[in-house]
Design an enzyme around this catalytic site. Structure first.
Site, PDB file in Angstrom:
ATOM      1  N   GLY A   1     -13.895  13.013 -40.049  1.00  0.00           N
ATOM      2  CA  GLY A   1     -13.290  11.909 -39.300  1.00  0.00           C
ATOM      3  C   GLY A   1     -12.129  12.314 -38.416  1.00  0.00           C
ATOM      4  O   GLY A   1     -11.395  11.459 -37.911  1.00  0.00           O
ATOM      5  N   GLN A   2     -11.950  13.635 -38.218  1.00  0.00           N
ATOM      6  CA  GLN A   2     -10.828  14.071 -37.373  1.00  0.00           C
ATOM      7  C   GLN A   2     -11.115  13.752 -35.912  1.00  0.00           C
ATOM      8  O   GLN A   2     -12.216  14.008 -35.409  1.00  0.00           O
ATOM      9  CB  GLN A   2     -10.608  15.586 -37.542  1.00  0.00           C
TER      10      GLN A   2
ATOM     11  N   ASN B   1      -7.749  14.482 -42.418  1.00  0.00           N
ATOM     12  CA  ASN B   1      -9.142  14.499 -41.972  1.00  0.00           C
ATOM     13  C   ASN B   1      -9.404  15.858 -41.330  1.00  0.00           C
ATOM     14  O   ASN B   1      -8.670  16.276 -40.431  1.00  0.00           O
ATOM     15  CB  ASN B   1      -9.395  13.380 -40.962  1.00  0.00           C
TER      16      ASN B   1
ATOM     17  N   ASP C   1       1.645   5.948 -36.428  1.00  0.00           N
ATOM     18  CA  ASP C   1       0.298   5.998 -35.869  1.00  0.00           C
ATOM     19  C   ASP C   1       0.139   4.845 -34.877  1.00  0.00           C
ATOM     20  O   ASP C   1       0.557   3.712 -35.133  1.00  0.00           O
ATOM     21  CB  ASP C   1      -0.754   5.883 -36.982  1.00  0.00           C
ATOM     22  N   ILE C   2      -0.468   5.142 -33.746  1.00  0.00           N
ATOM     23  CA  ILE C   2      -0.614   4.155 -32.676  1.00  0.00           C
ATOM     24  C   ILE C   2      -1.583   3.031 -33.056  1.00  0.00           C
ATOM     25  O   ILE C   2      -1.542   1.939 -32.489  1.00  0.00           O
ATOM     26  CB  ILE C   2      -1.062   4.868 -31.377  1.00  0.00           C
TER      27      ILE C   2
ATOM     28  N   HIS D   1      -1.832  11.999 -42.507  1.00  0.00           N
ATOM     29  CA  HIS D   1      -1.621  10.547 -42.479  1.00  0.00           C
ATOM     30  C   HIS D   1      -0.810  10.143 -43.706  1.00  0.00           C
ATOM     31  O   HIS D   1      -1.100  10.579 -44.827  1.00  0.00           O
ATOM     32  CB  HIS D   1      -2.963   9.801 -42.539  1.00  0.00           C
TER      33      HIS D   1
ATOM     34  N   HIS E   1      -2.576  17.152 -38.779  1.00  0.00           N
ATOM     35  CA  HIS E   1      -1.599  16.105 -39.099  1.00  0.00           C
ATOM     36  C   HIS E   1      -1.954  15.496 -40.442  1.00  0.00           C
ATOM     37  O   HIS E   1      -3.117  15.518 -40.859  1.00  0.00           O
ATOM     38  CB  HIS E   1      -1.588  15.019 -38.015  1.00  0.00           C
TER      39      HIS E   1
END
Ligand code: AMP
Ligand code: ZN
Length: 113
Positions: free
Chosen positions: A92-93, A86, A30-31, A101, A99
């Site tokens: 909270g998407q 999410n 994750d960035i 997490h 995807h």
């Protein structure tokens, strides 16, 4: 899917280190990490969110969860981890390509659910 950042990563149109890849999925970092290890498991097929799955997804999601479990030690979350999906704005998407997490690499904070 045009204008989808994860489709572009999958197609190598945006460079990203793929920590794991098979015919169905990739795992990337994750960035904006929220834990010592924060990865994203992303199906190659574009599902905009968790409610928009199809028949193929039934088998595909099993394979994805299996790969997440199998790669835990190698990718640094083998001591315990949390998986989060999410779904939708209220959930909270922010990226509308399904995807999962993967959060780990530390003792995670616990909030009573
Ligand atoms: P969500 O809010 O569940 O849709 O999660 C989207 C996640 O994608 C966020 O944690 C972002 O930090 C992450 N993200 C967005 N763009 C990128 C990117 N180019 N590479 C890796 N992770 C990204
Ligand atoms: Zn996509």
């Amino acid at each position: 899917m045009k204008d989808c950042i994860f489709c572009k990563i999958i197609a190598n149109e945006i460079p990203s280190e793929k920590l794991y890849e098979d015919k169905r999925m990739i795992i990337i970092r994750d960035i904006s990490p929220k834990a010592a290890v924060h990865l994203l498991a992303i199906p190659k097929k574009h599902y905009a969110d968790f409610s928009l799955l199809d028949a193929e997804a039934k088998a595909e999601l099993g394979e994805i969860f299996f790969a997440i479990a199998q790669n835990a030690q190698r990718l640094g979350y083998g001591d315990g981890y949390r998986l989060i999906i999410n779904k939708g704005l209220n959930g909270g998407q922010t990226v509308f390509h399904l995807h999962i997490h993967i959060l780990g690499g530390q003792v995670l904070p616990f909030e009573k659910l």
